[in-house]
Design a protein around this motif. Structure first.
Motif, PDB file in Angstrom:
ATOM      1  N   HIS A   1       7.900  52.359 -11.320  1.00 49.65           N
ATOM      2  CA  HIS A   1       6.950  52.548 -10.063  1.00 49.65           C
ATOM      3  C   HIS A   1       6.183  51.196  -9.824  1.00 49.65           C
ATOM      4  CE1 HIS A   1       5.039  55.831  -7.992  1.00 49.65           C
ATOM      5  NE2 HIS A   1       3.934  55.515  -8.662  1.00 49.65           N
ATOM      6  N   TYR A   2       5.690  51.477  -8.388  1.00 56.43           N
ATOM      7  CA  TYR A   2       4.855  50.675  -7.670  1.00 56.43           C
ATOM      8  C   TYR A   2       3.457  51.248  -7.573  1.00 56.43           C
ATOM      9  CZ  TYR A   2       8.673  47.263  -7.279  1.00 56.43           C
ATOM     10  OH  TYR A   2       9.688  46.585  -7.673  1.00 56.43           O
TER      11      TYR A   2
ATOM     12  N   SER B   1       3.490  46.428 -10.358  1.00 55.13           N
ATOM     13  CA  SER B   1       4.760  47.188 -10.779  1.00 55.13           C
ATOM     14  C   SER B   1       4.576  47.525 -12.171  1.00 55.13           C
ATOM     15  CB  SER B   1       6.279  46.257 -10.878  1.00 55.13           C
ATOM     16  OG  SER B   1       6.037  45.313 -11.598  1.00 55.13           O
TER      17      SER B   1
ATOM     18  N   ILE C   1       9.301  44.238 -13.586  1.00 58.87           N
ATOM     19  CA  ILE C   1       9.785  45.090 -12.610  1.00 58.87           C
ATOM     20  C   ILE C   1       9.901  44.056 -11.194  1.00 58.87           C
ATOM     21  CG2 ILE C   1       9.857  47.182 -11.164  1.00 58.87           C
ATOM     22  CD1 ILE C   1       8.960  48.484 -13.509  1.00 58.87           C
ATOM     23  N   PHE C   2       8.743  43.457 -10.886  1.00 56.12           N
ATOM     24  CA  PHE C   2       8.767  42.576  -9.813  1.00 56.12           C
ATOM     25  C   PHE C   2       9.695  41.436  -9.968  1.00 56.12           C
ATOM     26  CE2 PHE C   2       4.705  43.811  -7.566  1.00 56.12           C
ATOM     27  CZ  PHE C   2       5.246  43.694  -6.473  1.00 56.12           C
TER      28      PHE C   2
ATOM     29  N   TYR D   1      14.856  47.824  -5.809  1.00 60.22           N
ATOM     30  CA  TYR D   1      13.446  47.578  -6.148  1.00 60.22           C
ATOM     31  C   TYR D   1      13.223  48.213  -7.461  1.00 60.22           C
ATOM     32  CZ  TYR D   1      12.483  47.201  -0.967  1.00 60.22           C
ATOM     33  OH  TYR D   1      12.455  46.831   0.234  1.00 60.22           O
ATOM     34  N   LEU D   2      13.889  49.020  -8.145  1.00 54.31           N
ATOM     35  CA  LEU D   2      13.681  49.583  -9.368  1.00 54.31           C
ATOM     36  C   LEU D   2      14.848  49.583 -10.151  1.00 54.31           C
ATOM     37  CD1 LEU D   2      11.931  52.870  -8.126  1.00 54.31           C
ATOM     38  CD2 LEU D   2      10.620  50.938  -9.157  1.00 54.31           C
TER      39      LEU D   2
ATOM     40  N   TYR E   1       7.548  51.998  -3.430  1.00 56.39           N
ATOM     41  CA  TYR E   1       7.193  50.533  -3.409  1.00 56.39           C
ATOM     42  C   TYR E   1       6.896  50.502  -1.594  1.00 56.39           C
ATOM     43  CZ  TYR E   1       7.442  45.645  -2.101  1.00 56.39           C
ATOM     44  OH  TYR E   1       7.323  44.396  -1.678  1.00 56.39           O
TER      45      TYR E   1
END
Length: 155
Positions: free
Chosen positions: A70-71, A52, A103-104, A112-113, A34
């Motif tokens: 993942h980003y 994302s 994911i976002f 974040y994940l 991120y």
């Protein structure tokens, strides 16, 4: 496209397979996707936005196929995707990328994940627990559930 990617897309019908180009970015760190994506998005290209999704790894027999949240970034004008997160020097895997905005949607400053996944050769899905000491069997791949499990799997 890998077989595991096709099976994953059946689980995530709103997700989309995308082609992503790996790029080098000064100061980018492994396992900080991120922050790396944010840093790349703030470069001189005004049309870059963070997206994302998932990286689908190679099949490892009995150990299954890793699927990692993942980003990375997308250029809105050209619709090209770039990943600035460096892979470990010993990485020999090839990854497919699957864009998934859930994911976002369900992410937060606390997480974040969601949990990472693996697809076993028998078609079963598992999520890696938060401590990285084992796996949780799943009936389906639900991103909101994976975030909830992230907090509940620390016990």
């Amino acid at each position: 496209m890998k077989k595991a990617t096709r099976l994953f897309l059946k689980q995530r019908p709103n997700a989309e397979y995308v082609m992503v180009e790996e790029v080098k970015l000064d100061g980018a760190l492994p396992n900080h996707c991120y922050q790396n994506a944010e840093k790349l998005a703030k470069t001189n290209e005004a049309d870059l936005m963070i997206v994302s999704g998932w990286m689908v790894g190679d099949y490892f027999g009995e150990r299954g196929t890793p699927i990692i949240p993942h980003y990375w970034v997308c250029n809105e004008k050209t619709n090209r995707y770039y990943d600035s997160t460096p892979k470990p020097d010993n990485n020999t895997q090839n990854f497919d990328y699957v864009e998934d905005f859930d994911i976002f949607k369900y992410g937060s400053k606390d997480a974040y994940l969601p949990l990472s996944l693996k697809l076993l050769s028998n078609g079963k899905w598992q999520a890696r627990n938060e401590l990285g000491t084992g796996y949780i069997d799943l009936d389906k791949v639900d991103v909101e559930q994976l975030y909830k499990l992230r907090f509940n799997s620390k016990d």
